[in-house]
Enzyme design. Structure first.
Site, PDB file in Angstrom:
ATOM      1  N   CYS A 163      24.117  40.136 -26.702  1.00  0.00           N
ATOM      2  CA  CYS A 163      24.513  40.815 -25.476  1.00  0.00           C
ATOM      3  C   CYS A 163      24.741  39.828 -24.332  1.00  0.00           C
ATOM      4  CB  CYS A 163      23.505  41.877 -25.046  1.00  0.00           C
ATOM      5  SG  CYS A 163      24.265  43.031 -23.888  1.00  0.00           S
ATOM      6  N   CYS A 341      29.699  45.722 -24.080  1.00  0.00           N
ATOM      7  CA  CYS A 341      28.620  45.257 -23.241  1.00  0.00           C
ATOM      8  C   CYS A 341      28.644  46.059 -21.942  1.00  0.00           C
ATOM      9  CB  CYS A 341      28.856  43.770 -22.976  1.00  0.00           C
ATOM     10  SG  CYS A 341      27.436  42.948 -22.345  1.00  0.00           S
TER      11      CYS A 341
END
Ligand code: FAD
Ligand code: UQ1
Length: 412
Positions: A163, A341
């Protein structure tokens, strides 16, 4: 010696999702999963735990409760994989053989590679936090609350990370928190990243540069955290464009994103590529050398950003690949590298970055997702957790591809 038709290594996001799918395909008695941890965590919510919005307890459930009923849970560590003999050895002395192997061992965090970083128990005293582990995420919230005045420093390591937006999400939340509590005027917010860019995809990077400018946040590119002098509350960064040259930053709060690397069990086996990551075909997720081995998630060398959203998209592809292999046919569906994301930019706003291998945006909704939106914040905070626990982990959620197609019907 035990034998399973399908053996899954790792009971994280990818391992549990694939266990559920394999149970549906082959029956629970043919599937086993090796996982050592008593608890399974929904890591994406740690961004909001670090900012005081959610509790750490809400992020975890017992592993026993997420393993599909009937699927065998081998509660141990994988010690060694021998793909030539189709066997796996575990720390508790078991030897398990398999017909098909799904590797979902995630990646490793390397806090120990930052010189001088104190013991976690002392982080609160030294005003250090890190959203990247269950042991450290609440320290972020303590550091935020204890902030008086000075520098709030946020790091991004010189390795692949999971991430890639998370190291800066907590920075925007810190900015918002300090404004809310009246401390922003005497605070400096500094983002020191190893990368040469603020974010890898230009469309979202442009939006983020606008935000850091408007909020008076300082960004230093190519700065890599190498040392913490906790007693003096100093963080030492190396200039990656001029190796050996360092710069010392005093801090009132330090958020650490640790260096990350491949799982050592994979790295030490013939399943690894040169970098130590599981060497899979980037379209089918089948191993490049061993056709009865498959990989999913953070442990693989798939050239996309490592996220749960990517795991969701990969799980439906891998399901299909394995169906084909079971029928002795050639895998046909192709993973496009989809990843996502949700860039949290305040306590009520999210930029929802979505893109694929090409590095081009691949957005689900027919609106400009590079704009900060409260609808997307709501999705991140309230819609994603149930989608994770009841959709992805149960093998029902294979990513937003089908929704995207419906949303874009009739449009270009
Ligand atoms: P994991 O879920 O990490 O699972 C790996 C499992 O393997 C673990 O359970 C581990 O215990 C087990 N394991 C490891 N070694 C062994 C061994 N030797 N033997 C047995 N078991 C072993 N993703 C998003 O999509 N959106 C987000 O907003 C988002 N935000 C994030 C924010 C933070 C702070 C973090 C940390 C992550 C975030 N992610 C996000 C990323 C996402 O959580 C991961 O990409 C995802 O969980 C990867 O799944 P995985 O199955 O590959 O690995
Ligand atoms: C997603 O599928 C997913 O996995 C469940 C995430 O992890 C928490 C995400 O953050 C996102 C954004 C997605 C993608 C889903 C949609 C509806 C765009």
């Amino acid at each position: 010696k035990e034998h399973y038709k399908v053996l899954v290594l790792g009971g994280g996001t990818g391992g549990i999702a694939m266990s559920a799918r394999m149970k549906r395909k082959l029956g629970a008695e043919n599937v086993a999963v090796v996982e050592t941890s008593e608890m399974h965590y929904y890591q994406p919510i740690w961004t909001l735990v670090g900012a005081g919005v959610k509790s750490v307890a809400s992020s975890g459930r017992p592993t026993a409760s997420v393993i599909p009923p009937g699927v065998k849970w081998v509660k141990s560590n994988v010690r060694e994989i021998d793909p030539d003999a189709n066997t796996v050895r575990t720390d508790n002395g078991m030897e398990i053989s398999y017909q098909y192997l799904i590797v979902a061992l995630g990646l490793q965090l390397h806090y120990e590679k930052i010189k001088g970083l104190p013991e976690i128990d002392d982080w609160e005293e030294f005003k250090i936090g890190s959203n990247y582990s269950v042991q450290t995420v609440e320290k972020t919230w303590s550091a935020l609350q204890n902030f008086k005045e000075g520098n709030a420093i946020f790091s991004f390591p010189n390795t692949p990370v999971k991430c890639a937006g998370a190291p800066q999400k907590i920075m925007y939340l810190t900015d918002a928190y300090l404004r809310k509590t009246g401390k922003r005027a005497t605070a400096n917010i500094v983002y020191n990243t190893s990368l040469p860019v603020l974010f890898g995809i230009k469309k979202y990077a442009d939006a983020l540069w606008e935000i850091v400018k408007n909020r008076d946040i300082q960004v230093n590119l190519r700065h890599n955290l190498v040392e913490v002098r906790a007693n003096k509350q100093e963080a030492v960064f190396e200039n990656l464009d001029n190796p050996g040259e360092t710069e010392v930053f005093e801090y009132e709060m330090l958020h650490v994103t640790p260096p990350m690397g491949p799982n050592p069990v994979i790295k030490g086996s013939s399943l690894a590529d040169e970098g130590g990551w599981l060497d899979v075909n980037k379209e089918t997720l089948q191993h490049n050398k061993y056709p009865n081995v498959f990989g999913i998630g953070d442990c693989t060398n798939l050239p996309t950003v490592k996220t749960a959203a990517a795991v969701a998209a990969q799980s439906s592809i891998l399901d299909r690949t394995i169906s084909k292999v079971l029928k002795n046919e050639k895998p046909d569906t192709k993973y496009d590298g989809y990843t996502s994301c949700p860039l949290v930019t305040s306590y009520s706003k999210v930029i929802l970055a979505e893109f694929d291998y090409s590095g081009q945006p691949l957005e689900t909704f027919p609106i400009d997702q590079s704009k900060e939106r409260w609808t997307m914040y709501h999705m991140k905070a309230d819609v994603m957790p149930p989608l994770y626990w009841h959709g992805l982990l149960k093998g029902f959620w294979g990513g937003p591809g089908p929704i995207r197609k419906i949303m874009h019907l009739g449009m270009k």
